[in-house]
Design an enzyme around this catalytic site. Structure first.
Site, PDB file in Angstrom:
ATOM      1  N   ASN A   1      35.847  83.688  56.150  1.00 45.18           N
ATOM      2  CA  ASN A   1      37.167  83.446  56.743  1.00 45.18           C
ATOM      3  C   ASN A   1      38.073  84.639  56.432  1.00 45.18           C
ATOM      4  O   ASN A   1      38.521  84.795  55.310  1.00 45.18           O
ATOM      5  CB  ASN A   1      37.744  82.150  56.150  1.00 45.18           C
ATOM      6  CG  ASN A   1      39.179  81.891  56.589  1.00 45.18           C
ATOM      7  OD1 ASN A   1      39.660  82.519  57.542  1.00 45.18           O
ATOM      8  ND2 ASN A   1      39.848  80.974  55.911  1.00 45.18           N
TER       9      ASN A   1
ATOM     10  N   LYS B   1      40.951  85.141  57.463  1.00 45.39           N
ATOM     11  CA  LYS B   1      42.367  84.708  57.487  1.00 45.39           C
ATOM     12  C   LYS B   1      43.192  85.679  58.347  1.00 45.39           C
ATOM     13  O   LYS B   1      42.678  86.248  59.294  1.00 45.39           O
ATOM     14  CB  LYS B   1      42.925  84.610  56.068  1.00 45.39           C
ATOM     15  CG  LYS B   1      42.011  83.848  55.119  1.00 45.39           C
ATOM     16  CD  LYS B   1      42.719  83.428  53.876  1.00 45.39           C
ATOM     17  CE  LYS B   1      41.721  82.955  52.842  1.00 45.39           C
ATOM     18  NZ  LYS B   1      42.316  82.076  51.862  1.00 45.39           N
TER      19      LYS B   1
ATOM     20  N   HIS C   1      41.741  73.815  57.729  1.00 42.89           N
ATOM     21  CA  HIS C   1      41.870  74.652  56.527  1.00 42.89           C
ATOM     22  C   HIS C   1      43.125  74.239  55.756  1.00 42.89           C
ATOM     23  O   HIS C   1      44.150  73.927  56.353  1.00 42.89           O
ATOM     24  CB  HIS C   1      41.938  76.128  56.917  1.00 42.89           C
ATOM     25  CG  HIS C   1      41.773  77.027  55.736  1.00 42.89           C
ATOM     26  ND1 HIS C   1      42.799  77.299  54.866  1.00 42.89           N
ATOM     27  CD2 HIS C   1      40.684  77.669  55.252  1.00 42.89           C
ATOM     28  CE1 HIS C   1      42.342  78.084  53.908  1.00 42.89           C
ATOM     29  NE2 HIS C   1      41.061  78.329  54.114  1.00 42.89           N
TER      30      HIS C   1
ATOM     31  N   GLU D   1      45.286  75.866  54.218  1.00 46.26           N
ATOM     32  CA  GLU D   1      46.514  76.643  54.481  1.00 46.26           C
ATOM     33  C   GLU D   1      47.246  76.074  55.690  1.00 46.26           C
ATOM     34  O   GLU D   1      48.481  76.016  55.712  1.00 46.26           O
ATOM     35  CB  GLU D   1      46.156  78.133  54.659  1.00 46.26           C
ATOM     36  CG  GLU D   1      45.827  78.773  53.318  1.00 46.26           C
ATOM     37  CD  GLU D   1      44.892  79.972  53.379  1.00 46.26           C
ATOM     38  OE1 GLU D   1      44.634  80.497  54.480  1.00 46.26           O
ATOM     39  OE2 GLU D   1      44.404  80.375  52.308  1.00 46.26           O
TER      40      GLU D   1
ATOM     41  N   GLU E   1      36.719  72.509  49.977  1.00 46.43           N
ATOM     42  CA  GLU E   1      37.509  73.630  49.472  1.00 46.43           C
ATOM     43  C   GLU E   1      38.663  73.094  48.629  1.00 46.43           C
ATOM     44  O   GLU E   1      39.740  72.782  49.171  1.00 46.43           O
ATOM     45  CB  GLU E   1      38.079  74.432  50.641  1.00 46.43           C
ATOM     46  CG  GLU E   1      37.052  75.060  51.532  1.00 46.43           C
ATOM     47  CD  GLU E   1      37.573  76.336  52.173  1.00 46.43           C
ATOM     48  OE1 GLU E   1      37.018  77.387  51.872  1.00 46.43           O
ATOM     49  OE2 GLU E   1      38.564  76.274  52.921  1.00 46.43           O
TER      50      GLU E   1
ATOM     51  N   GLY F   1      41.813  81.355  46.906  1.00 45.76           N
ATOM     52  CA  GLY F   1      42.592  82.573  46.723  1.00 45.76           C
ATOM     53  C   GLY F   1      43.188  82.723  45.335  1.00 45.76           C
ATOM     54  O   GLY F   1      44.045  83.582  45.108  1.00 45.76           O
TER      55      GLY F   1
ATOM     56  N   SER G   1      37.363  80.921  45.992  1.00 43.13           N
ATOM     57  CA  SER G   1      37.107  82.008  45.041  1.00 43.13           C
ATOM     58  C   SER G   1      35.622  82.277  44.800  1.00 43.13           C
ATOM     59  O   SER G   1      35.214  82.620  43.688  1.00 43.13           O
ATOM     60  CB  SER G   1      37.848  81.748  43.720  1.00 43.13           C
ATOM     61  OG  SER G   1      39.248  81.746  43.951  1.00 43.13           O
TER      62      SER G   1
HETATM   63  C1  PEP Z   1      39.216  80.172  52.202  1.00 44.39           C
HETATM   64  O1  PEP Z   1      40.273  80.614  52.605  1.00 44.39           O
HETATM   65  O2  PEP Z   1      38.577  79.387  52.921  1.00 44.39           O
HETATM   66  C2  PEP Z   1      38.739  80.586  50.887  1.00 44.39           C
HETATM   67  C3  PEP Z   1      37.740  79.941  50.361  1.00 44.39           C
HETATM   68  O3  PEP Z   1      39.410  81.635  50.284  1.00 44.39           O
HETATM   69  P1  PEP Z   1      38.977  82.433  48.945  1.00 44.39           P
HETATM   70  O4  PEP Z   1      37.481  82.649  49.012  1.00 44.39           O
HETATM   71  O5  PEP Z   1      39.737  83.699  49.014  1.00 44.39           O
HETATM   72  O6  PEP Z   1      39.353  81.558  47.798  1.00 44.39           O
END
Ligand code: PEP
Length: 249
Positions: free
Chosen positions: A10, A12, A96, A98, A166, A172, A212
């Site tokens: 992703n 983003k 997601h 976010e 997630e 992040g 992460s």
């Molecule tokens: C994501 O945005 O789906 C995600 C898992 O981000 P990150 O790997 O940066 O934590």
């Protein structure tokens, strides 16, 4: 049939045309297991989807990061599922955290989006996960179950759905879930699907972990029996994404 390992990237809201070209070059040159072993799907911002799709190695696929909840029309700024299908974009990420947090997408709205996207022929990476407060309050599974239920109520066919667990506190932040934490939620989610959808769907649906994930932690996570792959944010913009894909081997 076993669940094929799945790695999603992703990107983003990141990247310039030059950066996108470099990422695609890295992906195209990387040594990865065959597509019989791992399914790789990268998700650039909308504006880069056509160029990435046309330049990316043929065994990797692309996903949009969102789409509108119903047929396109007078919805300024939105992109419809039909447009993605028309451009040959096979996948979309929906729900997601976010978007849930920053744009107020409710469980029900996400369920509607998943159902509409599937009805148009898209495959869906559907994201669920709890916040830190919810985890500390002991309600992780209640939250994840409610998010999944809102999807399950709207769809019948799960064959084109990948569930992405997630945890919001891991996205992040550099604070990855431990392999045991991830396995615990994945196993409970699989059980939830078994009871509330069907044993067959529970057995066949991929549940991937996101939050992460890096080259350093992916192997241990991938070794968990109910972790069927990853959704990767930050690290999917870097060469280490190739190492994460190799966690499948
Ligand atoms: C994501 O945005 O789906 C995600 C898992 O981000 P990150 O790997 O940066 O934590």
């Amino acid at each position: 049939m076993g669940r094929k390992f799945f790695v999603g990237g992703n990107w983003k809201c990141n990247g310039t045309a030059d950066q996108v070209e470099k990422i695609v070059k890295t992906l195209n040159e990387g040594n990865v297991p065959s597509s019989d072993v791992v399914e790789v799907v990268v998700s650039p911002p909308y504006v880069f989807l056509p160029v990435v799709k046309s330049q990316l190695r043929q065994e990797f696929q692309v996903a949009a990061q969102n789409c509108w909840v119903k047929k396109g029309g007078a919805f300024t700024g939105e992109i419809s599922a039909e447009m993605l299908v028309n451009l040959g974009v096979p996948w979309v990420i929906l729900g997601h955290s976010e978007r849930r947090a920053l744009l107020g997408e409710s469980n029900e709205f996400v369920g509607d989006k998943v159902a509409f996207a599937l009805s148009q022929g898209l495959k869906v990476i559907a994201c669920v996960g709890e916040t830190l407060e919810e985890r500390e309050a002991g309600s992780t599974m209640d939250v994840v179950a409610a998010q999944t239920k809102a999807i399950a109520e709207k769809i019948k066919d799960w064959s084109n759905v990948v569930l992405a667990y997630e945890p919001v506190w891991a996205i992040g932040t550099g604070k990855v879930a431990t392999p045991a934490q991830a396995q615990e939620v994945h196993a409970s989610l699989r059980d939830w699907v078994k009871i509330n959808v069907s044993p067959e769907v529970s057995e066949s649906t991929r549940i991937i972990y996101g939050g992460s994930v890096t080259a350093a932690n992916c192997k241990e996570l991938a070794a968990q029996p109910d972790v069927d792959g990853f959704l990767v944010g930050g690290a999917s913009l870097k060469p280490e994404f190739i190492d994460i894909i190799n966690a499948a081997a």
